[in-house]
Scaffold this active site. Structure first.
Site, PDB file in Angstrom:
ATOM      1  N   SER A   1       2.196  -4.567   0.760  1.00 55.88           N
ATOM      2  CA  SER A   1       2.572  -4.640  -0.642  1.00 55.88           C
ATOM      3  C   SER A   1       2.296  -6.054  -1.157  1.00 55.88           C
ATOM      4  CB  SER A   1       4.037  -4.228  -0.818  1.00 55.88           C
ATOM      5  OG  SER A   1       4.333  -3.972  -2.153  1.00 55.88           O
TER       6      SER A   1
ATOM      7  N   ASP B   1       0.833   6.398  -4.490  1.00 59.06           N
ATOM      8  CA  ASP B   1       1.649   5.188  -4.619  1.00 59.06           C
ATOM      9  C   ASP B   1       1.684   4.749  -6.077  1.00 59.06           C
ATOM     10  OD1 ASP B   1       2.920   2.745  -4.407  1.00 59.06           O
ATOM     11  OD2 ASP B   1       1.664   2.014  -2.776  1.00 59.06           O
TER      12      ASP B   1
ATOM     13  N   HIS C   1       4.510   4.845  -1.520  1.00 61.15           N
ATOM     14  CA  HIS C   1       4.410   3.418  -1.230  1.00 61.15           C
ATOM     15  C   HIS C   1       4.828   3.106   0.199  1.00 61.15           C
ATOM     16  CE1 HIS C   1       3.977  -0.758  -2.343  1.00 61.15           C
ATOM     17  NE2 HIS C   1       5.210  -1.035  -1.962  1.00 61.15           N
TER      18      HIS C   1
END
Length: 711
Positions: A563, A650, A682
């Site tokens: 991320s 996501d 995600h």
């Protein structure tokens, strides 16, 4: 097979007099058959390129699976007249939510439940395996049972896009009620009465912006009452009920500002005119949270805030006069106050000191703190599940790099006053069992400090298996992890999957770079906005320190981040490509400038507090463009091997970002692989076995890069 090479179709992006011709922006068209075909070709190429690792992947998967007790039960937690707990069953992907009756009102010792035996009076509340049947993805976003134990709600996402459908069940009759609330966010709760549900929904940018009240028994959302709405695109909305059950609390917050409003939880459902009463009106840069306590029959609000207090201060005020405050815990530089939980007889304060999380009990009358002491030099500790208002014990979660996740109960001596220094009894109630011959003494953990270029000392955590020697004795393969954003701390924690690395002689290291929260609020401030590059240079400096001190060599060093940590990975690949043998980037935020320039995209406006606003500020645009990975892929550079992984659905980091990044890396000759899960979110795939296989896939690639494929 040859690596997929999508067409270059430059699209100009002009801001502040600068034009960037983006050759791969056309991959944004998620519904395009051409884009889907490209993603599937990437998956096929990655599968082909790594097919030789299948035996190793299977071996690592079996190692992970073999260390886990597949049929197991969690530690029961008391609420009302029931013990609530979860079950896992061998061969099943998801957990099963259960409960069993307490023996009596004084029964506070959790029962010891054997995984393979029948529990007297057990009721299965929710079998997630049955709920997930027929779906490739399953995520539980809300789960709540009324205090009297008669109703249950749960919310499910079967696409990975974090939009949930809430359903309700009558636990007395076993009947599913007509309630079906679609398009909700996570975190729904019953009001104390059990007659209504409070939940939130998201806007077109996937921002939770409204809080609603739903009467149980209504089939849909048509008649639900909006109790709060925030039209400011910088703010997220959340709602819940205080542990005291006195207030319905609605929180609205950005990265740097917050506002809390209260409603009477006992009357809000019957009073259609009830409106939230703001505790402190929002002021930019002021963050605060509110908890409710009852002291000598009077309602008090405990408010944790950063107004003139960088590392936060705790004050309190009477519920009717929230601005008339008195200091409970004064601001203390270096002690970052994180949270407060109020119970009937005491409060619990969580904070960070010397780079580690701490827990202490707070006396309501003296304001004295009694810290719970743990013996390991590196650990994580925090408040665990404590749903009751007046428990005689406090549940705490604990773990370290070498100690599996544990649950303790903290019990004060009879008659001892909280906060007066009396040592409470710390009882270990449960520790995750690691099957096989695992012995914590076989592994070591330590913290060292690496100098950054500007003189800042960067904490680095290490964990290793002792039989391979101590770190620094000789160069060893090192797996270096980093994050460094949103004041999120990467604290010591146990991982079963990590044992497969440690048992192959790999040292696992965490670079606690600026931008995280490990060393307090200033640590975060020094790694965001116009200081963001500190996160990247810190990571590089840590890697160089590990090489210079003989811990490893560049050909035996792999970096990993996900991320915002994936942005870190992309940045360090450009900054120091010769320092790493490989880089594993999970759902990586590598096309950050394109995303942050577009306020119509999910979460963009909210993110301006973290990264800056390049749309309206030319200086921010120039600064971000100087570090964002996609724009800064370089010609004539030998990049390390790269594996990027993402998910099609996501909503936080779009699949587009790593897809474009990998295409650009291939333009300059990099050995880059890309895997896109077509049904996931995600957090990756759902289901524990699927997750273990995904991690085995990553570790097998990592082991090959490090040259440790043989155990």
């Amino acid at each position: 097979m040859t690596a997929p090479r999508p067409d270059r179709r430059p699209q100009p992006r002009t801001h502040h007099g600068d034009t960037f011709d983006d050759p791969y922006e056309w991959l944004r068209e998620k519904e395009s058959p051409e884009v889907i075909a490209h993603l599937e070709a990437e998956n096929a190429y990655t599968d082909e390129a790594l097919a030789h690792l299948e035996p190793l992947r299977e071996k690592v998967f079996q190692e992970i699976k073999g260390r886990v007790r597949e049929t197991d039960l969690s530690l029961p937690s008391r609420r009302g007249d029931w013990w609530y707990y979860g079950r896992t069953v061998a061969g099943k992907q998801y957990g099963i939510q259960c409960r069993a009756p307490i023996a009596g009102p004084d029964d506070w010792t959790p029962p010891i439940l054997a995984p393979d035996t029948e529990v007297p009076g057990e009721q299965i509340l929710l079998d997630a395996n049955a709920e997930a049947d027929g779906h490739e993805f399953f995520s539980l976003g809300s789960f709540d049972v009324t205090k009297d134990g008669t109703r249950m709600l749960w919310a499910v996402d079967v696409a990975g896009d974090e939009r949930y459908t809430i359903r309700v069940k009558d636990l007395v009759t076993g009947e599913r009620l007509p309630d079906v609330l679609e398009g909700t966010s996570s975190g729904a709760h019953f009001l104390p009465s059990g007659t209504h549900i409070v939940y939130t929904t998201v806007d077109d940018a996937w921002r939770p912006d409204r809080a609603w009240l739903h009467e149980v028994g209504a089939a849909g959302r048509a008649d639900d009452r909006e109790i709060y709405r925030d039209d400011d695109e910088h703010f997220w909305v959340g709602a819940g009920v205080t542990r005291s059950e006195r207030f319905l609390i609605v929180e609205s917050g950005s990265s740097i500002t917050s506002e809390v409003a209260l409603l009477d939880a006992t009357t809000v459902a019957s009073d259609p005119e009830a409106r939230p009463e703001v505790v402190w009106p929002r002021r930019e840069g002021v963050e605060y949270g509110v908890e409710h306590a009852v002291i000598d029959g009077e309602d008090w609000l405990y408010i944790l805030h950063n107004d003139g207090a960088l590392d936060f201060e705790l004050v309190r005020a009477r519920a009717g006069s929230p601005t008339d405050t008195e200091v409970v815990l004064a601001h203390q530089p270096g002690r970052r106050l994180i949270d407060i939980d109020c119970f009937r007889d005491f409060a619990v304060v969580e904070y960070r000191r010397e780079g580690l999380p701490r827990v202490a009990l707070l006396d309501y009358r003296t304001h004295a703190l009694t810290e719970v002491v743990f013996e390991e030099p590196l650990f994580s500790a925090g408040v665990s599940s404590n749903p009751e208002w007046s428990p005689p014990v406090l549940r705490l979660g604990y773990g370290s790099f070498t100690t599996p996740g544990s649950v303790f109960e903290y019990v004060l001596p009879a008659g001892a006053a909280i906060g007066l220094g009396a040592a409470g009894e710390l009882i270990l109630r449960r520790q995750v069992e690691v099957l096989g011959d695992y012995d914590p003494a076989d592994y070591g953990q330590a913290r060292l400090w690496a100098p950054a270029a500007d003189g800042t000392r960067i904490p680095v955590s290490l964990v290793w298996k002792r039989s391979f020697g101590e770190p620094g004795d000789a160069p060893r393969p090192v797996h270096l992890y980093g994050y460094g954003s949103y004041e999120h701390s990467i604290d010591p924690g146990f991982s079963v999957a990590r044992l497969s690395s440690l048992d192959r002689g790999v040292i696992f290291a965490v670079a606690h770079v600026r931008g995280g929260g490990e060393m307090g609020r200033q640590w975060y401030e020094d790694g965001k906005l116009g200081h963001k590059k500190n996160s990247f240079t810190d990571f590089v400096d840590v890697a160089r320190h590990l090489v210079d001190k003989g811990y490893t060599t560049p050909d035996r060093l792999v970096a990993e981040g996900g991320s915002a940590g994936g942005l870190l990975m992309g940045a360090v690949a450009n900054l120091a490509p010769d320092l790493f043998a490989g880089i594993l980037a999970d759902v990586p935020f590598v096309d950050a400038l394109t995303t942050i320039l577009d306020p119509s995209l999910p979460l963009t406006v909210i993110e301006w507090d973290e990264w800056g606003d390049p749309l309206h500020d030319a200086d921010v645009y120039e600064y971000m463009k100087s570090y964002t990975p996609y724009e800064n892929v370089r010609e004539g550079v030998e990049y390390p091997r790269i594996l990027a992984m993402t998910s099609l659905n996501d909503t936080r980091v779009l699949y587009l970002e790593p897809a474009k990044w990998v295409a650009r890396l291939r333009d300059v000759g990099a050995d880059a692989l890309f895997k896109c899960e077509m049904v996931a979110g995600h957090g990756g795939v759902s289901g524990r076995y699927n997750s273990w296989r995904e991690r085995a896939f990553q570790l097998a690639w990592l082991f090959e890069v490090l040259g440790v494929t043989d155990a």
